[in-house]
Design a protein around this motif. Structure first.
Motif, short mmCIF file in Angstrom:
data_model
loop_
_atom_site.label_atom_id
_atom_site.label_comp_id
_atom_site.label_asym_id
_atom_site.label_seq_id
_atom_site.Cartn_x
_atom_site.Cartn_y
_atom_site.Cartn_z
N SER A 37 0.83 -1.21 0.00
CA SER A 37 0.00 0.00 0.00
C SER A 37 0.87 1.26 0.00
CB SER A 37 -1.00 -0.01 1.16
OG SER A 37 -0.38 -0.24 2.38
N ASP A 38 2.03 1.19 0.62
CA ASP A 38 2.95 2.33 0.57
C ASP A 38 3.44 2.55 -0.86
OD1 ASP A 38 4.63 4.37 1.85
OD2 ASP A 38 6.28 3.08 1.24
N HIS A 39 3.67 1.47 -1.56
CA HIS A 39 4.07 1.47 -2.97
C HIS A 39 3.03 2.25 -3.80
CE1 HIS A 39 5.36 -0.78 -6.65
NE2 HIS A 39 4.09 -1.05 -6.84
N VAL A 40 1.77 1.95 -3.60
CA VAL A 40 0.69 2.64 -4.32
C VAL A 40 0.63 4.11 -3.90
CG1 VAL A 40 -1.82 2.76 -4.70
CG2 VAL A 40 -0.67 0.53 -4.61
N ALA A 41 0.69 4.38 -2.61
CA ALA A 41 0.57 5.76 -2.10
C ALA A 41 1.70 6.64 -2.63
CB ALA A 41 0.59 5.76 -0.56
N ARG A 42 2.91 6.13 -2.67
CA ARG A 42 4.05 6.94 -3.12
C ARG A 42 3.96 7.29 -4.61
NH1 ARG A 42 9.40 5.91 -0.17
NH2 ARG A 42 10.07 6.30 -2.28
N TYR A 43 3.50 6.35 -5.42
CA TYR A 43 3.33 6.67 -6.85
C TYR A 43 2.14 7.60 -7.07
CZ TYR A 43 6.84 3.27 -8.22
OH TYR A 43 8.01 2.60 -8.38
N LEU A 44 1.07 7.37 -6.32
CA LEU A 44 -0.15 8.19 -6.47
C LEU A 44 0.12 9.65 -6.14
CD1 LEU A 44 -3.30 8.04 -6.92
CD2 LEU A 44 -3.44 7.97 -4.43
N THR A 45 0.85 9.90 -5.07
CA THR A 45 1.07 11.27 -4.60
C THR A 45 2.28 11.94 -5.24
OG1 THR A 45 2.38 10.49 -2.73
CG2 THR A 45 0.00 10.77 -2.36
N GLY A 46 3.02 11.20 -6.06
CA GLY A 46 4.21 11.77 -6.68
C GLY A 46 5.39 11.83 -5.74
N TYR A 105 -4.57 13.40 -9.07
CA TYR A 105 -3.35 13.22 -8.28
C TYR A 105 -2.11 13.40 -9.15
CZ TYR A 105 -5.92 11.38 -4.26
OH TYR A 105 -6.75 11.25 -3.18
N PRO A 106 -1.00 13.82 -8.53
CA PRO A 106 0.26 14.01 -9.29
C PRO A 106 1.03 12.69 -9.43
CG PRO A 106 0.59 14.68 -7.02
CD PRO A 106 -0.88 14.29 -7.14
N VAL A 107 0.44 11.73 -10.09
CA VAL A 107 1.04 10.41 -10.23
C VAL A 107 2.40 10.51 -10.94
CG1 VAL A 107 0.75 8.10 -11.26
CG2 VAL A 107 -1.24 9.31 -10.30
N THR A 108 3.37 9.80 -10.39
CA THR A 108 4.71 9.74 -10.98
C THR A 108 4.59 9.36 -12.46
OG1 THR A 108 5.56 8.98 -8.86
CG2 THR A 108 6.94 8.58 -10.80
N ALA A 109 5.28 10.10 -13.32
CA ALA A 109 5.17 9.84 -14.76
C ALA A 109 6.50 9.57 -15.45
CB ALA A 109 4.47 11.02 -15.44
N LYS A 110 7.60 9.67 -14.72
CA LYS A 110 8.92 9.53 -15.33
C LYS A 110 9.54 8.19 -14.95
CE LYS A 110 13.43 11.91 -15.33
NZ LYS A 110 13.95 11.00 -16.25
N CYS A 111 10.17 7.56 -15.93
CA CYS A 111 10.88 6.29 -15.69
C CYS A 111 12.33 6.59 -15.33
CB CYS A 111 10.81 5.42 -16.94
SG CYS A 111 11.63 3.82 -16.72
N VAL A 147 -6.77 2.63 -3.31
CA VAL A 147 -6.70 4.08 -3.09
C VAL A 147 -7.84 4.56 -2.19
CG1 VAL A 147 -6.76 6.35 -4.19
CG2 VAL A 147 -5.41 4.49 -5.21
N ILE A 148 -9.02 4.04 -2.38
CA ILE A 148 -10.16 4.41 -1.51
C ILE A 148 -9.81 4.08 -0.06
CG2 ILE A 148 -12.56 3.86 -0.91
CD1 ILE A 148 -12.25 5.60 -3.45
N CYS A 149 -9.24 2.91 0.15
CA CYS A 149 -8.83 2.51 1.51
C CYS A 149 -7.75 3.45 2.05
CB CYS A 149 -8.33 1.06 1.49
SG CYS A 149 -7.84 0.45 3.10
N LEU A 150 -6.77 3.79 1.22
CA LEU A 150 -5.71 4.72 1.64
C LEU A 150 -6.29 6.08 2.02
CD1 LEU A 150 -2.99 3.86 -1.04
CD2 LEU A 150 -2.84 3.41 1.42
#
Length: 167
Positions: A37-46, A105-111, A147-150
């Motif tokens: 869930s941290d993995h999802v949160a970190r990408y979701l929030t940038g 959300y500012p989702v991470t977009a760069k590889c 994400v809803i849970c987060l």
């Protein structure tokens, strides 16, 4: 864990069936963040500035629970390994799904490896669990509900999407 369980089962003369889950996502029971869930949160929030050029297998936590129950209910499952995987995604596809679901959300977009060839997706067979009757939750639903849970647990802010005026 699987090796230890196999050794202990052999020592005690027990039959063992093993469910091997992939990276587990979906709504969590615990209040704290786990790795997935941290993995999802970190990408979701940038918070993570770039995503890795990797491929990862995923499964919904509810599918893992159902898989364990299905294997437990079938005595002929003993002695088998059950790969519990619903999707295998390149991280670019994963973050694109997040962005599609939550464009506000500012989702991470760069590889991290811009300019290098993308890691190739691999495949697993989840046929054994499918044959037992498990219907896998699709990745889009799992990510949405993660994400809803987060949000409900206060791990990510609730950002209301902006609606454009339509004529």
């Amino acid at each position: 864990a699987e090796v230890a369980a196999t050794e202990e089962a052999a020592r005690r003369g027990l039959e063992l069936a093993v469910v091997v889950p992939a990276t587990t996502i979906g709504p969590a029971l615990q209040q704290t963040l786990n790795f997935s869930s941290d993995h999802v949160a970190r990408y979701l929030t940038g918070a993570k500035p770039a995503y890795q050029n990797v491929v990862t297998a995923y499964i919904d936590v509810r599918d893992v629970a159902r898989a364990h129950a299905l294997v437990y209910e079938h005595p002929d499952a003993c002695g088998h390994r059950y790969l519990c995987v619903s999707a295998v995604l390149h991280r670019a596809h994963f973050v694109r799904l997040l962005k599609d679901l939550y464009p506000q959300y500012p989702v991470t977009a760069k590889c991290e490896d811009d300019g290098k060839p993308m890691a190739r997706e691999y495949r697993f067979s989840n046929q054994k669990l499918g044959d037992r009757g498990l219907e896998f939750t699709d990745m889009r639903t799992s990510l949405y509900e993660t994400v809803i849970c987060l949000q409900h647990r206060g791990h990510v802010p609730v950002i209301v999407p902006r609606h454009r005026a339509c004529l």
